[in-house]
Design an enzyme around this catalytic site. Structure first.
Site, PDB file in Angstrom:
ATOM      1  CG  HIS A  79      -1.928   1.150   1.400  1.00 51.85           C
ATOM      2  ND1 HIS A  79      -3.255   1.450   0.830  1.00 51.85           N
ATOM      3  CD2 HIS A  79      -1.324   2.600   1.524  1.00 51.85           C
ATOM      4  CE1 HIS A  79      -3.655   2.433   1.498  1.00 51.85           C
ATOM      5  NE2 HIS A  79      -2.647   3.407   1.659  1.00 51.85           N
ATOM      6  CD  GLU A  80       1.665   3.548   3.556  1.00 49.75           C
ATOM      7  OE1 GLU A  80       2.134   4.309   3.114  1.00 49.75           O
ATOM      8  OE2 GLU A  80       0.769   3.036   4.356  1.00 49.75           O
ATOM      9  CG  HIS A 100      -0.162   6.452  -0.627  1.00 47.86           C
ATOM     10  ND1 HIS A 100      -0.329   6.080  -1.377  1.00 47.86           N
ATOM     11  CD2 HIS A 100       0.870   5.664   0.696  1.00 47.86           C
ATOM     12  CE1 HIS A 100      -1.310   6.535  -0.193  1.00 47.86           C
ATOM     13  NE2 HIS A 100      -1.277   5.644   0.447  1.00 47.86           N
TER      14      HIS A 100
END
Ligand SMILES: *[C@@H]1O[C@H](CO)[C@@H](O)[C@H](O)[C@H]1NC(C)=O
Ligand SMILES: *[C@@H]1O[C@H](CO)[C@@H](O)[C@H](O)[C@H]1NC(C)=O
Ligand SMILES: [Ca+2]
Ligand SMILES: [Zn+2]
Length: 498
Positions: free
Chosen positions: A398-399, A402
Site C-alpha cells: 500500500h505504501e 503511494h
C-alpha cells in the site's frame, strides 16, 4: 496509510486499464561479471523483450478452432511475428484454470535459441498477454559447428577452472548484443571444491566463450513472498527473487557499490540510522536468514532483522513488478542508478522500519523524481504483544503504491495527489494494488517463467481486507472489504476519511 473508509468502484478498473492499454518496449538486459580467479569477464545478454497485455483478450479470427495449447500458441506466434512454423518451437506450458500459459523458443534450421523466447498467456481461448524476445536472423552463423565439442569442453574447463560434469551438451543459437547470432556448444562445468557450477556457451565457430550461466544462487532471503499477505501465512526462503529485467545488477549492487546489507539500488531498509541500522547478511553470499517470532516484542530476538529483510524484499519485489508494467527509470521510478535509461537517479526508496515517530500506521512521502521516496513503518499497539507493520505485506505494498501513483501522475513531480479527492484516489489505488498484487505478480511471473509464483492456485478475485494482521481482526482496518460484488459496492456510504 490513511484510514479511508470509502470505496471507489472505478479504482480497480483504472489500474487494470492503465496497465493493459499500452505495449511497453523494454531495454535489453546486460550484466557483466568476473568469473574464476583469473579475472575472466562474461556479459549476460537478453535481447529486448516486447511485452504486451490485451485486457480481456484478443478476439480470435472466426476461423479459430481451439486446439492444443502448443498448436494454438505456435500459430499465434507465427501470425503475430510473421514467421513460419520452422522458426518456432513449443518448449513447455501449464494450465491453471482459467488460464493457460505457453513458453516457446525461436529456432533456426532445427537449432533452438538459448535467449530468444516467447510466452503466450490464454484465457477463455483468447490471448491476454504476449511477450517475445525473438531476434532478426540476417547475421546468423552456419548451423553446422566447425569447432568440435571436445575442444569446446577443453576451452570451458580451462577458463572456468572446473570439469565437464557429463550433462548432455547441446547445440544452441545465442543472440548477441551487436545483433548477430552465434552458434554455441552449451556445456556444464563444475568444481566441487570451489563450489562452482557453470553452463558455458562456447562459440562453435571461433571457440571463444561467449557467455556463462552461473547456477549458484546470488541471494537468499527469509521473507513473506509477495503472494502472501501477512506473517501468519509463514515466512519462506526465497532464492534470487529479483527480476533481471528490472534490476539488472540484482538488489545489492548499484553499479559502483556492492553491499551485503539491506541497502541496494532500489531501496535501503533500516532502523534508526541509515549507516548503523541496517541488517547485514546472516551468512556468506547474501544469505538473509532471520526468523520472526510474534510471541515476543518486535524489538527482540531476530525480529528487527526479519522485519528489515521483509521490508527490503517487498519494496524491491514491487519495484521489479511495477517495472514490468511500465514504472521504469523514464517513468520516474525509484533507483540510485538508472543505468542510462532516462529519468533522474539517486532516489531509491528509503524505508524506516519500527520508526520511532509513531504507532499504528505507516506513511510514504513522495518528492519529485530525483529525491528518495521515504516510507515510515510503525509498530502497532492493538494486541497484547505488539505487531510490526513490516510483517504485513499488504501495508508495505500500500505504501509503495503511494510512491508509484504520486510519480505516475503529473510527470514525476509528486505534487498531483494533494487534494481530498485526488488523495482519496491515491488511497484507493494503494489498497487495490496491495490487495491485488499477488495476482499481478502471478501474471507477470508466469511471463518471466519464475516457478516461484506458480504456486498461487487461482487468480479469482474475492473480497479483500487490508491490515488484518496488525490489528488482529479479520475485517482489517477499513469499514468494508474491497469487493467485486456490485451490491456490496452500492452499499458503501461515501464519508469517513480518517
Ligand atoms: C559482509 O558481511 C560480513 C558479516 O557477515 C562482514 O564481516 C563483511 O565485512 C561484509 N563485507 C562487505 C563487503 O561489506
Ligand atoms: C536458515 O537458518 C536455519 C536455522 O535457523 C537453518 O536450519 C537453515 O538451513 C537456514 N537456511 C538457509 C538457506 O540458510
Ligand atoms: Ca527516479
Ligand atoms: Zn495510504
Amino acid at each position: 496509510m490513511v484510514f479511508l473508509n470509502k470505496f471507489f468502484a472505478s479504482v480497480y478498473l483504472a489500474i487494470v486499464y492503465a496497465s493493459t492499454a499500452n505495449a511497453f518496449t523494454k531495454h535489453s538486459t546486460h550484466r557483466t561479471r568476473d568469473i574464476g580467479s583469473r579475472g575472466f569477464q562474461v556479459e549476460a545478454f537478453h535481447p529486448e523483450t516486447n511485452f504486451q497485455t490485451f485486457g480481456a483478450g484478443l478476439e480470435q479470427p472466426p476461423t479459430f478452432v481451439p486446439v492444443s495449447l502448443s498448436d494454438a500458441s505456435v500459430d499465434f506466434v507465427k501470425s503475430r511475428l510473421g514467421v513460419d512454423s520452422k522458426k518456432v518451437s513449443y518448449k513447455s506450458g501449464f494450465t491453471s484454470r482459467p488460464s493457460k500459459v505457453a513458453y516457446l523458443k525461436q529456432v533456426h534450421e532445427g537449432v533452438p535459441f538459448a535467449n530468444a523466447v516467447a510466452n503466450v498467456a490464454w484465457k477463455d481461448n483468447k490471448v491476454v498477454s504476449f511477450g517475445s524476445s525473438f531476434v532478426k536472423t540476417e547475421r546468423i552463423a552456419a548451423s553446422k559447428p566447425s569447432v568440435t565439442l571436445k575442444s569446446a569442453i577443453s576451452k570451458a574447463e580451462a577458463t572456468l577452472e572446473g570439469k565437464y560434469n557429463g550433462h548432455p551438451a547441446a547445440l544452441e543459437y545465442l543472440a548477441r548484443p551487436d545483433g548477430s547470432v552465434a552458434l554455441t556448444h552449451v556445456v556444464q562445468i563444475q568444481n566441487e571444491q570451489a563450489g562452482t557450477w557453470y553452463e558455458a556457451f562456447v562459440d562453435a565457430h571461433s571457440g571463444e566463450i561467449l557467455t556463462v550461466t552461473d547456477f549458484v544462487s546470488d541471494a537468499t532471503y527469509k521473507v513473506l513472498p509477495l503472494e502472501k499477505q501477512a506473517f501468519p501465512e509463514g515466512q519462506e526462503i526465497l532464492v534470487d527473487p529479483y527480476d533481471p529485467l528490472a534490476s539488472p545488477l540484482g538488489w545489492h549492487d548499484d553499479g559502483t557499490k556492492q553491499t551485503n546489507t539491506t541497502a541496494g539500488n532500489n531501496v535501503i531498509a533500516y532502523k534508526g540510522s541509515q549507516t548503523t541500522g541496517l541488517t547485514v547478511q546472516s551468512g556468506e553470499g547474501l544469505v538473509f536468514n532471520y526468523t520472526y517470532d510474534d510471541t515476543i516484542a518486535p524489538t527482540e530476538g531476530q525480529n528487527v532483522d526479519a522485519a528489515r529483510t521483509n521490508a527490503f524484499y517487498v519494496i524491491n519485489a514491487v519495484h521489479d513488478l511495477a517495472y514490468r508494467y511500465g514504472f521504469t527509470e523514464s517513468a520516474f521510478n525509484f533507483q540510485t542508478n538508472n543505468f542510462g535509461k532516462g529519468g533522474k537517479g539517486n532516489d531509491r526508496v528509503v524505508i524506516s522500519v519500527q520508526d520511532a515517530s509513531g504507532t499504528n500506521n505507516a506513511n510514504f512521502a513522495t518528492p519529485a523524481d530525483g529525491q528518495s521516496g521515504t516510507c515510515r513503518m510503525y509498530v502497532w499497539t492493538r494486541t497484547p504483544v505488539r505487531r510490526d507493520g513490516s510483517l504485513e505485506n499488504d501495508i508495505i505494498v500500500h505504501e509503495m503504491t503511494h510512491g508509484i501513483t504520486n510519480r505516475l501522475t503529473g510527470g514525476g513531480t509528486g505534487r498531483c495527489l494533494q487534494t481530498t479527492e485526488a488523495g482519496g484516489m491515491g488511497e484507493g489505488w494503494s489498497d487495490a494494488l496491495a490487495e491485488y498484487v499477488f495476482s499481478l505478480a502471478l501474471d507477470v511471473a508466469r511471463l518471466i517463467s519464475s516457478s516461484r509464483w506458480t504456486e498461487q492456485k487461482s487468480g479469482t478475485i474475492t473480497d479483500y481486507v487490508l491490515g488484518h494482521y496488525v490489528i488482529n481482526s479479520p475485517a482489517g482496518i477499513r469499514t468494508r472489504p474491497y469487493s467485486t460484488n456490485e451490491y456490496a459496492i452500492h452499499d458503501i456510504s461515501l464519508n469517513n476519511v480518517d
